[in-house]
Motif scaffolding. Sequence first.
Motif, PDB file in Angstrom:
ATOM      1  N   MET A 209       0.715  -1.271  -0.094  1.00  9.56           N
ATOM      2  CA  MET A 209      -0.043  -0.024  -0.028  1.00  9.56           C
ATOM      3  C   MET A 209       0.930   1.133  -0.079  1.00  9.56           C
ATOM      4  N   TYR A 210       2.002   1.191   0.081  1.00 14.62           N
ATOM      5  CA  TYR A 210       3.022   2.388   0.171  1.00 14.62           C
ATOM      6  C   TYR A 210       3.087   2.583  -1.333  1.00 14.62           C
ATOM      7  N   PRO A 211       3.301   3.938  -1.592  1.00 15.53           N
ATOM      8  CA  PRO A 211       3.691   5.115  -0.641  1.00 15.53           C
ATOM      9  C   PRO A 211       2.227   5.849  -0.294  1.00 15.53           C
ATOM     10  N   LEU A 212       2.285   6.299   1.024  1.00 18.43           N
ATOM     11  CA  LEU A 212       1.426   6.995   1.622  1.00 18.43           C
ATOM     12  C   LEU A 212       1.747   8.409   2.019  1.00 18.43           C
ATOM     13  N   ASP A 213       1.016   9.488   1.955  1.00 16.68           N
ATOM     14  CA  ASP A 213       1.220  10.756   1.919  1.00 16.68           C
ATOM     15  C   ASP A 213       1.011  11.203   3.449  1.00 16.68           C
ATOM     16  N   VAL A 214       2.089  12.003   4.075  1.00 14.86           N
ATOM     17  CA  VAL A 214       1.952  12.279   5.401  1.00 14.86           C
ATOM     18  C   VAL A 214       0.756  13.275   5.872  1.00 14.86           C
ATOM     19  N   GLU A 215       0.562  14.141   4.799  1.00 11.22           N
ATOM     20  CA  GLU A 215      -0.855  14.918   4.873  1.00 11.22           C
ATOM     21  C   GLU A 215      -2.325  13.996   4.994  1.00 11.22           C
ATOM     22  N   ARG A 216      -2.316  13.437   4.088  1.00 12.49           N
ATOM     23  CA  ARG A 216      -3.477  12.446   3.668  1.00 12.49           C
ATOM     24  C   ARG A 216      -3.468  11.398   4.913  1.00 12.49           C
ATOM     25  N   ALA A 217      -2.368  10.910   5.503  1.00 14.96           N
ATOM     26  CA  ALA A 217      -2.592   9.885   6.637  1.00 14.96           C
ATOM     27  C   ALA A 217      -3.018  10.755   7.725  1.00 14.96           C
ATOM     28  N   ASN A 218      -2.446  11.874   8.175  1.00 12.39           N
ATOM     29  CA  ASN A 218      -3.218  12.686   9.052  1.00 12.39           C
ATOM     30  C   ASN A 218      -4.632  12.688   8.853  1.00 12.39           C
ATOM     31  N   SER A 219      -5.179  13.203   8.024  1.00  9.97           N
ATOM     32  CA  SER A 219      -6.443  13.590   7.620  1.00  9.97           C
ATOM     33  C   SER A 219      -7.223  12.144   7.951  1.00  9.97           C
ATOM     34  N   VAL A 220      -6.971  11.172   7.469  1.00 13.31           N
ATOM     35  CA  VAL A 220      -7.634   9.882   7.535  1.00 13.31           C
ATOM     36  C   VAL A 220      -7.612   9.660   9.149  1.00 13.31           C
ATOM     37  N   ILE A 221      -6.668   9.604   9.733  1.00 13.95           N
ATOM     38  CA  ILE A 221      -6.341   9.338  11.180  1.00 13.95           C
ATOM     39  C   ILE A 221      -7.443  10.052  11.850  1.00 13.95           C
ATOM     40  N   TRP A 222      -7.427  11.483  11.850  1.00 14.38           N
ATOM     41  CA  TRP A 222      -8.082  12.289  12.764  1.00 14.38           C
ATOM     42  C   TRP A 222      -9.535  12.215  12.269  1.00 14.38           C
ATOM     43  N   GLU A 223      -9.835  11.580  11.100  1.00  9.57           N
ATOM     44  CA  GLU A 223     -11.496  11.634  10.750  1.00  9.57           C
ATOM     45  C   GLU A 223     -11.873  10.252  11.498  1.00  9.57           C
ATOM     46  N   THR A 224     -11.241   9.151  11.020  1.00  8.50           N
ATOM     47  CA  THR A 224     -11.683   7.720  11.411  1.00  8.50           C
ATOM     48  C   THR A 224     -11.051   7.136  12.905  1.00  8.50           C
ATOM     49  N   GLU A 225     -10.159   8.156  13.448  1.00  3.67           N
ATOM     50  CA  GLU A 225      -9.996   7.572  14.731  1.00  3.67           C
ATOM     51  C   GLU A 225      -9.794   8.776  15.604  1.00  3.67           C
ATOM     52  N   PRO A 226     -10.971   9.492  16.384  1.00  2.67           N
ATOM     53  CA  PRO A 226     -11.006  10.671  16.826  1.00  2.67           C
ATOM     54  C   PRO A 226      -9.823  10.678  18.115  1.00  2.67           C
ATOM     55  N   ILE A 227      -9.656   9.699  18.805  1.00  9.21           N
ATOM     56  CA  ILE A 227      -8.873   9.681  19.675  1.00  9.21           C
ATOM     57  C   ILE A 227      -7.238  10.026  19.388  1.00  9.21           C
ATOM     58  N   MET A 228      -6.895   9.895  18.274  1.00  7.85           N
ATOM     59  CA  MET A 228      -5.576  10.212  17.806  1.00  7.85           C
ATOM     60  C   MET A 228      -5.594  11.860  17.593  1.00  7.85           C
ATOM     61  N   ALA A 229      -6.648  12.469  17.337  1.00  6.52           N
ATOM     62  CA  ALA A 229      -6.817  13.932  17.524  1.00  6.52           C
ATOM     63  C   ALA A 229      -6.846  14.408  18.591  1.00  6.52           C
ATOM     64  N   PHE A 230      -7.600  13.689  19.527  1.00 10.13           N
ATOM     65  CA  PHE A 230      -7.685  13.973  21.121  1.00 10.13           C
ATOM     66  C   PHE A 230      -6.254  14.239  21.739  1.00 10.13           C
TER      67      PHE A 230
END
Length: 142
Positions: A1-22
């Motif tokens: 699945m690589y390559p991943l983009d850092v900005e996209r990774a942060n967007s997906v993580i914060w949207e799907t895993e709110p604890i990480m944004a917290f």
Amino acid sequence: MYPLDVERANSVIWETEPIMAFIGYRVVEISQGRACAEFGHGKNVQRIGGVLHGGVIAAVLDETLGMAVLTVNDGADQVTVELKVNFLEAGREGPYRVCGQVVRRGGRIVVAEGEVRDASGRLVAKALGTWYILRREVGAGR
């Protein structure tokens, strides 16, 4: 699945895993078999006494090592099978940096290791984990 983009990774993580944004978790590096993130020492990550909470340490290690595994995952999804964390020092000084890297990738099992360091570079925790790669079924619409 690589390559991943850092900005996209942060967007997906914060949207799907709110604890990480917290927590204030932010991916800062992704490469083949490796990932790093940072987070601060705000009130959301502290336990009594103002030190970094062990549950937060485990969560960011699981997330970061899982991200490293994701860069070598050619399947449909992945799940953490096991995660062992050694807590070595009290975290008192952020920002923290958490990095993980793949140790070995087998057919369906991936082993990764990682660590959390404080702002001084002190080793706060060390982890070793195992991920299971879920395969796409033949003929599945995914």
